[in-house]
Design an enzyme around this catalytic site. Structure first.
Site, mmCIF file in Angstrom:
data_model
loop_
_atom_site.group_PDB
_atom_site.id
_atom_site.type_symbol
_atom_site.label_atom_id
_atom_site.label_comp_id
_atom_site.label_asym_id
_atom_site.label_seq_id
_atom_site.Cartn_x
_atom_site.Cartn_y
_atom_site.Cartn_z
ATOM 1 N N ARG A 129 1.419 -2.953 -1.981
ATOM 2 C CA ARG A 129 2.683 -3.350 -1.354
ATOM 3 C C ARG A 129 3.280 -4.485 -2.178
ATOM 4 N NH1 ARG A 129 3.143 -6.005 4.658
ATOM 5 N NH2 ARG A 129 2.283 -7.817 3.601
ATOM 6 N N ASP A 156 -5.091 -11.360 4.045
ATOM 7 C CA ASP A 156 -5.028 -10.203 3.149
ATOM 8 C C ASP A 156 -6.409 -9.550 3.090
ATOM 9 O OD1 ASP A 156 -3.214 -9.263 0.404
ATOM 10 O OD2 ASP A 156 -5.323 -8.686 0.598
ATOM 11 N N THR A 179 9.426 -7.231 -1.520
ATOM 12 C CA THR A 179 10.232 -6.201 -0.830
ATOM 13 C C THR A 179 9.450 -5.540 0.305
ATOM 14 O OG1 THR A 179 9.426 -4.441 -2.268
ATOM 15 C CG2 THR A 179 11.374 -5.651 -3.024
HETATM 16 O O1 PRP Z 1 1.759 -1.661 6.448
HETATM 17 P P1 PRP Z 1 2.138 -2.269 5.128
HETATM 18 O O2 PRP Z 1 3.239 -3.281 5.266
HETATM 19 O O3 PRP Z 1 2.450 -1.242 4.084
HETATM 20 O O4 PRP Z 1 0.901 -3.135 4.641
HETATM 21 C C1 PRP Z 1 -0.403 -2.686 4.727
HETATM 22 C C2 PRP Z 1 -0.994 -2.476 3.359
HETATM 23 O O5 PRP Z 1 -1.194 -3.755 2.728
HETATM 24 C C3 PRP Z 1 -2.569 -3.875 2.343
HETATM 25 O O6 PRP Z 1 -2.779 -3.423 1.044
HETATM 26 P P2 PRP Z 1 -2.237 -4.230 -0.231
HETATM 27 O O7 PRP Z 1 -0.875 -3.726 -0.606
HETATM 28 O O8 PRP Z 1 -2.369 -5.688 0.011
HETATM 29 O O9 PRP Z 1 -3.220 -3.769 -1.372
HETATM 30 P P3 PRP Z 1 -4.775 -4.153 -1.569
HETATM 31 O O10 PRP Z 1 -5.533 -3.311 -0.607
HETATM 32 O O11 PRP Z 1 -5.051 -3.817 -2.992
HETATM 33 O O12 PRP Z 1 -4.927 -5.615 -1.285
HETATM 34 C C4 PRP Z 1 -3.278 -3.020 3.350
HETATM 35 O O13 PRP Z 1 -4.587 -2.688 2.967
HETATM 36 C C5 PRP Z 1 -2.362 -1.842 3.506
HETATM 37 O O14 PRP Z 1 -2.545 -0.842 2.521
HETATM 38 O O1 URA Z 2 -1.594 -8.979 7.365
HETATM 39 C C1 URA Z 2 -1.630 -8.199 6.405
HETATM 40 C C2 URA Z 2 -0.529 -7.403 6.039
HETATM 41 C C3 URA Z 2 -0.649 -6.549 4.977
HETATM 42 N N1 URA Z 2 -1.807 -6.492 4.290
HETATM 43 C C4 URA Z 2 -2.878 -7.259 4.630
HETATM 44 O O2 URA Z 2 -3.930 -7.178 3.987
HETATM 45 N N2 URA Z 2 -2.765 -8.098 5.677
HETATM 46 MG MG MG Z 3 -3.890 -6.804 -0.314
#
Ligand code: PRP
Ligand code: URA
Ligand code: MG
Length: 210
Positions: free
Chosen positions: A103, A201, A107
């Site tokens: 993500r 996160d 944005t």
């Molecule tokens: O519902 P959303 O607003 O789309 O957010 C959720 C997403 O964000 C996190 O991943 P991230 O993009 O942080 O990647 P990562 O797992 O590599 O940390 C999480 O594991 C989801 O995939």
């Molecule tokens: O709270 C949040 C939102 C998005 N992704 C995460 O890992 N944590």
């Molecule tokens: Mg993440």
């Protein structure tokens, strides 16, 4: 879309430890695996099965076995990887496909940077695993991907969700065969798209900062 929020004191207890900012990565990983096992028990309630004849030491009887094609488990990288071991323990004969998504923190839009899935998902039950359902953008994109490949049904298993994200997934999957199983639905999203109170996160807490 069906939504099931697991209401069990053990799940809430483990989530409380997970939320605590002082919980270390090794404990976070172990707890995530334990939580998945509990949530997967609920999420696999409708797993497809067929009758099989077996012989016990006493008599012949009819039991059940998972039907073919076997379910497909799809972790959304990175954070979803933390849920894979627990899920595979419960469904050892399932196949595993991978979706890498990240993500954009400005944005809040997801992009897909990796994909390793069977070309044809016709007739498959797919279990998407990702700890966090925040705005819902990543999950909507993943579900869309699987349904376009022909998946029959998608069951998403998440540790935490935000009400805004759940509504977005509901709207995007209206009329589709989709279920979301969660450990808890939190209060809201903050201005950075993070779940409140949440756990921060999930990817960073599982694997460290990148
Ligand atoms: O519902 P959303 O607003 O789309 O957010 C959720 C997403 O964000 C996190 O991943 P991230 O993009 O942080 O990647 P990562 O797992 O590599 O940390 C999480 O594991 C989801 O995939
Ligand atoms: O709270 C949040 C939102 C998005 N992704 C995460 O890992 N944590
Ligand atoms: Mg993440």
């Amino acid at each position: 879309m069906r939504v099931h929020v697991a209401d069990h004191p053990l799940i809430t207890h483990k989530l409380t430890v997970l939320r605590d900012k002082n919980t270390t990565s090794p404990s976070f990983r172990a707890l995530t695996e334990e939580l998945v096992t509990l949530l997967a028990y609920e999420a696999t309630r409708e797993v497809r099965v067929e009758p099989v004849e077996i012989e016990t030491p006493v008599t012949k009887t009819v039991g059940i076995a998972l039907s073919d094609p076997k379910p497909l488990i799809v972790p959304i990288l990175r954070a979803g990887l933390g849920m894979l071991e627990g899920m595979v323990k419960l469904l050892p004969s399932a196949e595993v496909g991978f979706l890498g998504m990240v993500r954009d923190e400005e944005t809040l839009q997801p992009t897909t940077y990796a994909e390793r899935l069977p070309d044809d998902l016709a007739g498959r039950q797919c279990y998407v695993i990702d700890p966090m359902l925040a705005t819902g953008g990543s999950l909507i994109a993943a579900i869309d991907f699987l349904l376009q490949r022909g998946a029959d049904e998608v069951i998403a298993v998440c540790l935490l969700g935000a009400p805004e994200g759940l509504e977005a997934v509901k709207a995007a999957t209206a009329g589709k065969n989709v279920t979301v199983v969660l450990g808890a639905v939190d209060e809201k999203l903050n201005e950075h798209g993070y779940i409140v109170p949440g756990l921060g996160d999930a990817g960073d807490r599982l694997y460290g900062l990148v």
